[in-house]
Structure formats: C-alpha cells, structure tokens
Enzyme design. Structure first.
Site, short mmCIF file in Angstrom:
data_model
loop_
_atom_site.label_atom_id
_atom_site.label_comp_id
_atom_site.label_asym_id
_atom_site.label_seq_id
_atom_site.Cartn_x
_atom_site.Cartn_y
_atom_site.Cartn_z
N ASP A 1 -3.52 24.25 19.60
CA ASP A 1 -3.16 22.81 20.05
C ASP A 1 -3.26 21.90 18.52
O ASP A 1 -4.02 22.11 17.59
CB ASP A 1 -4.10 22.34 21.04
CG ASP A 1 -4.13 20.93 21.52
OD1 ASP A 1 -3.12 20.82 22.35
OD2 ASP A 1 -4.66 19.81 20.87
N GLU B 1 -3.33 17.88 16.95
CA GLU B 1 -3.45 16.47 17.00
C GLU B 1 -2.59 15.68 16.03
O GLU B 1 -2.68 16.32 14.63
CB GLU B 1 -5.11 15.83 16.99
CG GLU B 1 -5.59 16.65 17.91
CD GLU B 1 -5.22 16.16 19.47
OE1 GLU B 1 -4.56 15.11 19.63
OE2 GLU B 1 -5.62 17.02 20.16
N HIS C 1 -8.57 15.68 24.02
CA HIS C 1 -7.60 15.40 23.17
C HIS C 1 -7.98 15.45 21.86
O HIS C 1 -7.82 14.88 20.88
CB HIS C 1 -7.23 13.87 23.28
CG HIS C 1 -6.50 13.48 24.34
ND1 HIS C 1 -5.04 13.76 24.73
CD2 HIS C 1 -6.76 12.81 25.55
CE1 HIS C 1 -4.68 13.60 25.85
NE2 HIS C 1 -5.52 12.90 26.37
N ASP D 1 -9.12 21.35 23.62
CA ASP D 1 -7.88 21.54 24.08
C ASP D 1 -7.31 22.92 24.00
O ASP D 1 -6.65 23.59 25.27
CB ASP D 1 -6.77 20.70 23.65
CG ASP D 1 -7.05 19.16 24.01
OD1 ASP D 1 -8.18 18.98 24.85
OD2 ASP D 1 -6.10 18.10 23.99
#
Length: 618
Positions: free
Chosen positions: A26, A28, A174, A179
């Site tokens: 994952d 960001e 998040h 995540d």
C-alpha cells in the site's frame, strides 16, 4: 526476439495458493497523478510505502518507510493521512527505497487494493529512476472482491468496508503499513471464498477474475500438450492459418497465460477467441527460438503480431550500373555492396545525398552515354548542386564511384573524415545551424554504415561455431553459416561439449548465399545472431575463414556518432528548458560533440573482443 516478460519464467503458475508468496503493498502519495516528469508541478510522488510478505497464511516479513517526495504535501493529504512535510523531510528518497522494495518483493505476486493506483505509482517511479520494472504478476483485491462478493453482501468494496466484513485484525487508517495489513486479511478472506469453487492455484485465481471470458477458460485445454520447454508457439485460426507467433522459455506456462487473463490487450483477447489450435516448436535455447520466430513471422505475416505488419520492407542505397553511376534508393538490391538497411525512404535519401556530396558521385538523374560527358545534361543549381564536376569523361568520373564503393565496403573512410572536418569548419565560422544539420546527417550515415559493415562481415563467414554458458555449468551451442543459424544444441553440465559441437555441425543446415544484401539472409536474423555473439561469456569455438571488420570501417567514427546524437539531445533539452534571452547559448562541444579523431594507431583491424579459450573441460 522481443523481451521475455516475468510471466515467461514465472515459477508461481503451477503452485497452489497455499504455496504462493504474496507481497501486499500500500502507498501513500501527495495526490493521484503518477505519470509525467517528476519535476512537474502537476505530477505527484510517493510519501510512504508499506508491504507485508505472506505465504500460507503466515507473515514472512514486513517493510515500512516514509519517503521524501521532494515537495510539500498538500493540506488535504495531510488531513487524510496525517503525514506532514516535516515528517518526510529526513526520509530517504524514492531512488533509495524502490530498489529495496523490489528486492523484498522478488519472486512474489504483488497484491494491492485498487492495484492500478499503487502499481502505477511504482512503475512511474521506476521509470523516473531508470530502474527496469520486473513486471511481476499483480492481483487486485478490488477486482477480486467484485467477482467473489454479491452487491447485497458488499455494497461497497472500499478497504474499510471489506475489513469490517472479514473481521480484519487491523483497522485501515490511511497509513501504508496499517492498510497493507488490513488488505492481507481481506485477501485471505477472499481466497477462502473461492477455494470450494475449484480455485486452487494462482493460475486458477487469475482465470476466475472478471476479465477472463468463459470462452478463454474453455480453451485452456489447447495448452494441455504443450511442454515445459523453451521454444516457439503458434496460435492457429479456424482455417489453420497462423494468427500469432511468440517465444517463451517455458512454453506451457506462457501459452496458459493467454487463457487466464494475464494479457488484457483487446487484440490478444480477439486472437484467443479465434484460436482453434496451438502448435509449438521446441528449441535448444533462446537464440534458436528467436531465429525461428523471425522466420515464421516472415513466412506467415500473422495478423496479430505487430512486427509482421510490414515484413522485409527495407530501403537500401546502391550504385547504379551505368557509365556514370549514381546513388539509387531501392527495395531489393541485386548485390551485396549496398548501404542500409533503412526503415524509411527519407532517411535513405538524406544519407545518399551526404555520401554523394563527399565522394563526388553525381546526383543528376539523366542517363549519360559512355561516350558522352557529364555536364550538358546536368542542370545548374545554386542550391544543392551536383557534386560531380562538369565536363568529365566516363574515365575521369570513375574515381568517384570507386571512392563510394570503398566507403561502402569499409576499405577507405576518407569521405567520413572530410565530413567531420567540414562540420568543424562550419562551427569555427559560427554557422551553427548548418553545422548541426550536417552533424545529424553524418551521425546517421556513420551508424548505418557501421551496422551494415558489421552485418556483412558476419554474413561473409562461411562457418562460425560459438558457445555461451547456460548458467548451470553447461553450454548453449550455435553453428552460424553466412550469418544464419544453421544448427543449435546444448551440452549439459558434465557432458563434454566438443562431441556435441561436432555432431550438430555435421547435421547443420547448408546455407548458400544468393546475390542480395547479406547473402539473402533476413536482416533481423543476422542482427539477432550478432547480438547473441556479443553477450558476455560467449566464446568462439572456430571460425572459417575468420571474423573481423574491414580495415577502414565506419567503426572508427562510431564513438563520434554516439557523442553527436547525445549532443543533439542535450542541445534540444537545453533550448527547450532555458530562456535564450537570459541563459548562455550551448557550447560548441554541447552542440557538435568532440571533433572526430581517426584512431588508426590503435588497431589495424577491429577484431572480435578477446575471449578466453573454449575447452572441452569448460
């Protein structure tokens, strides 16, 4: 031969899902735009990577790090993720993090929730960092959830909703690692749902996804008799016509991928829908597979291979057979003394004009009798005048075509030296635009001359036997005659290679050259063989009558041509990115590269690289 994808050597295809290693990732980011120049204001960057490696329900390892995006993080992203610009100020750059992540994920299936977003950012970062993307198999839990779960059961397939549905031990926040951990639980929950539907391997799981039509799944039986061997595969249509040709290091796995949705291109799906049979040809190694593929493409021109759309459509420059020869652009030369090949006619015309200008070959097109003189039929032009002097007899003019032939054959490169001297003279006179145009034409001419001379040198060798280590203590063997692969074989570890060499040489195909460039061989085949011979570790067992480039080949100026091409790109970038009113103009070295140097004192001939002797002991 095209580059083999990860799928060609994928060791996961036949493993059960319990034995398959997954890396759930994952990211960001500073926003949603992954493509473009990293310095552009409208392109976003990665701020955090989190990954979990699992196999058989067991966590094997985790990776988590903040990433310095090289820019401030927008307020709305700070509010969503909690990651501030201050937090990433001392974090490593993506150039340092990405190789670490790729090593962590080596050999595994990449899993992400909305994989198009995460994998898209990783691929864009690899491109900007000039790192080759390994093309791993990818699984998207969003698409899998939409296939497995009903709308009533899961009205939303957001990660937070699926985490609640499957009772994930980690709540999505998040933040990348949280995540990723939640996505692991979602993945395991989805795999449990499909286990009782006959989905037991990663290949089964790929076939279960929505983009695989029932017709594709039914046609998996066409790959049942294809072996786990390197070679070439042919997809055939209803009338037994060849639809598509490809190569693979494992034929069975590669062909199976056409029926499990690994290739989502519409034209490939259309091709699979038309397929009624799959044929294959086993090969000793990748060179044989590549050569067979090229020959099959030339013979069948399959409609679903892009490379076969216009097969053998090359342009060549030749000297005409007349009393006052001139350069002519043709498709099919009758002899071997030709300049080329060229993809476009315009490139051939530009090179022919340059060669004529510096060898003195006429450019006027009127046919002149042997008893006549050059001049009366040659129109006077102020721009681009005919390079040949006027009022010449055929005997006086003969020196020009002789110089041109010597240049083509690599016997004399005086004309190339004159071109470089002219470029330097123009630059000294501050005629930069004219010098730049001549530089670009000269670089193109040198490259095509040097490539053609190398190909012709290989095509002139009656027989060449070469061996390349197979990486396991054995040898890949090739017999090459007049630039064409005549036989291929393998000497496994522990097998004396010389008896194998003698056996494949005795059974090798006879090659009789014809009056045509490269003796009639396919340009692509000779080029492929030459690249294979240039790989590290290749040893020349024997060559009759020897393999060397001509004494005056264009190779002496190949370095200058490469520098000139780089200078052109650098100058274009400088002109595009700088304000010409305030920034200094590019230097002469930036525009034109270093002046050409004839390094004839270094070597009399450009011979093959020195290699270790090939022995039966290996």
């Amino acid at each position: 031969m095209g580059q083999l994808s990860f799928a060609d050597v994928d060791p996961l295809a036949d493993l059960s899902l319990r034995e398959t290693t997954f890396v759930v990732v994952d990211l960001e980011t500073t926003g949603g735009r992954a493509k473009g120049d990293a310095t552009a204001a409208n392109v976003d960057a990665i701020t955090e990577i989190g990954a979990v490696k699992v196999r058989g329900g067991t966590v094997l390892g985790e990776l988590a790090t903040l990433v310095d995006p090289g820019r401030s993080i927008p307020p709305q992203i700070v509010e969503l993720t909690g990651i501030t610009s201050a937090m990433v100020r001392d974090a490593p750059k993506i150039e340092a993090v990405l190789p670490m992540f790729l090593e962590f994920a080596r050999g595994a299936v990449l899993v992400a929730h909305n994989a198009g977003f995460d994998i898209g950012f990783l691929r864009a970062a690899a491109e900007r960092c000039q790192i080759v993307w390994p093309r791993p198999p990818v699984l998207c839990t969003v698409r899998l959830a939409r296939r497995v779960l009903t709308r009533d059961e899961a009205p939303s397939v957001r990660l937070s909703a699926l985490a609640r549905l499957f009772g994930a031990s980690t709540t999505p926040t998040h933040r990348a690692l949280d995540d990723a951990r939640a996505t692991v639980d979602v993945l395991h929950g989805l795999i449990e749902r499909v286990g009782n539907q006959g989905v037991h391997t990663y290949t089964d799981l790929r076939s279960y996804l929505p983009d695989v039509t029932p017709e594709q799944r039914r046609k998996r039986a066409l790959a049942a008799n294809v072996p786990h061997r390197p070679g070439v595969y042919l997809f055939r249509g209803p009338a037994n016509e060849v639809l598509y040709v490809g190569t693979a290091v494992d034929l069975r796995r590669r062909v199976n991928q056409y029926f499990n949705g690994s290739d989502s291109r519409p034209r490939i799906k259309e091709m699979v829908a038309l397929t009624s049979a799959v044929d294959h040809v086993e090969c000793a190694h990748d060179l044989e597979a590549g050569v067979r593929e090229l020959r099959l493409l030339a013979a069948h021109a399959p409609p679903y291979n892009r490379r076969s759309k216009f097969p053998q459509r090359w342009w060549w420059i030749v000297l005409t057979d007349e009393a006052f020869p001139r350069f002519s652009i043709v498709r099919n030369p009758k002899g071997d003394s030709a300049v080329g090949p060229f993809r476009s006619r315009a490139d051939a015309v530009e090179t022919a004009d340059l060669l004529a200008r510096f060898t003195g070959v006429r450019t006027c097109t009127a046919r002149i009798a042997r008893s006549a003189r050059h001049g009366p039929a040659c129109p006077e032009r102020e721009l681009s005048p005919c390079p040949a002097p006027r009022d010449l007899t055929a005997a006086d003019y003969a020196d020009a075509p002789r110089r041109a032939t010597a240049l083509i054959d690599g016997v004399d490169n005086t004309a190339l030296s004159a071109v470089l001297s002219r470029i330097a003279e123009l630059a000294e006179r501050n005629r930069y635009e004219t010098a730049a145009r001549l530089r670009d034409h000269a670089a193109a001419a040198i490259s095509v001359l040097w490539r053609g001379q190398r190909l012709r040198a290989l095509a002139a060798v009656t027989e060449l036997v070469a061996a390349r280590p197979d990486g396991y203590g054995g040898w890949h063997l090739a017999v090459i005659r007049h630039g064409q692969l005549a036989a291929a074989g393998v000497a496994r570890r522990g097998v004396p290679p010389m008896p194998v060499v003698d056996a494949i040489t005795a059974a090798a195909q006879s090659v009789l050259p014809v009056p045509a460039p490269l003796g009639g061989a396919l340009v692509e085949e000779v080029a492929l063989v030459m690249r294979w011979l240039g790989q590290p570790g290749v040893r020349i067992v024997r060559a009759d009558p020897g393999w060397a480039s001509p004494l005056g080949s264009a190779g002496r100026y190949a370095g200058w041509a490469a520098a000139a091409r780089s200078a052109r790109l650098a100058a274009e970038q400088a002109l595009d990115s700088s304000d010409l009113l305030s920034e200094p103009h590019p230097t002469r070295e930036q525009l034109f590269g270093r002046p050409g140097v004839d390094r004839s004192d270094r070597a009399v001939q450009r011979r093959l690289p020195r290699r270790e002797p090939f022995s039966a002991a290996g």
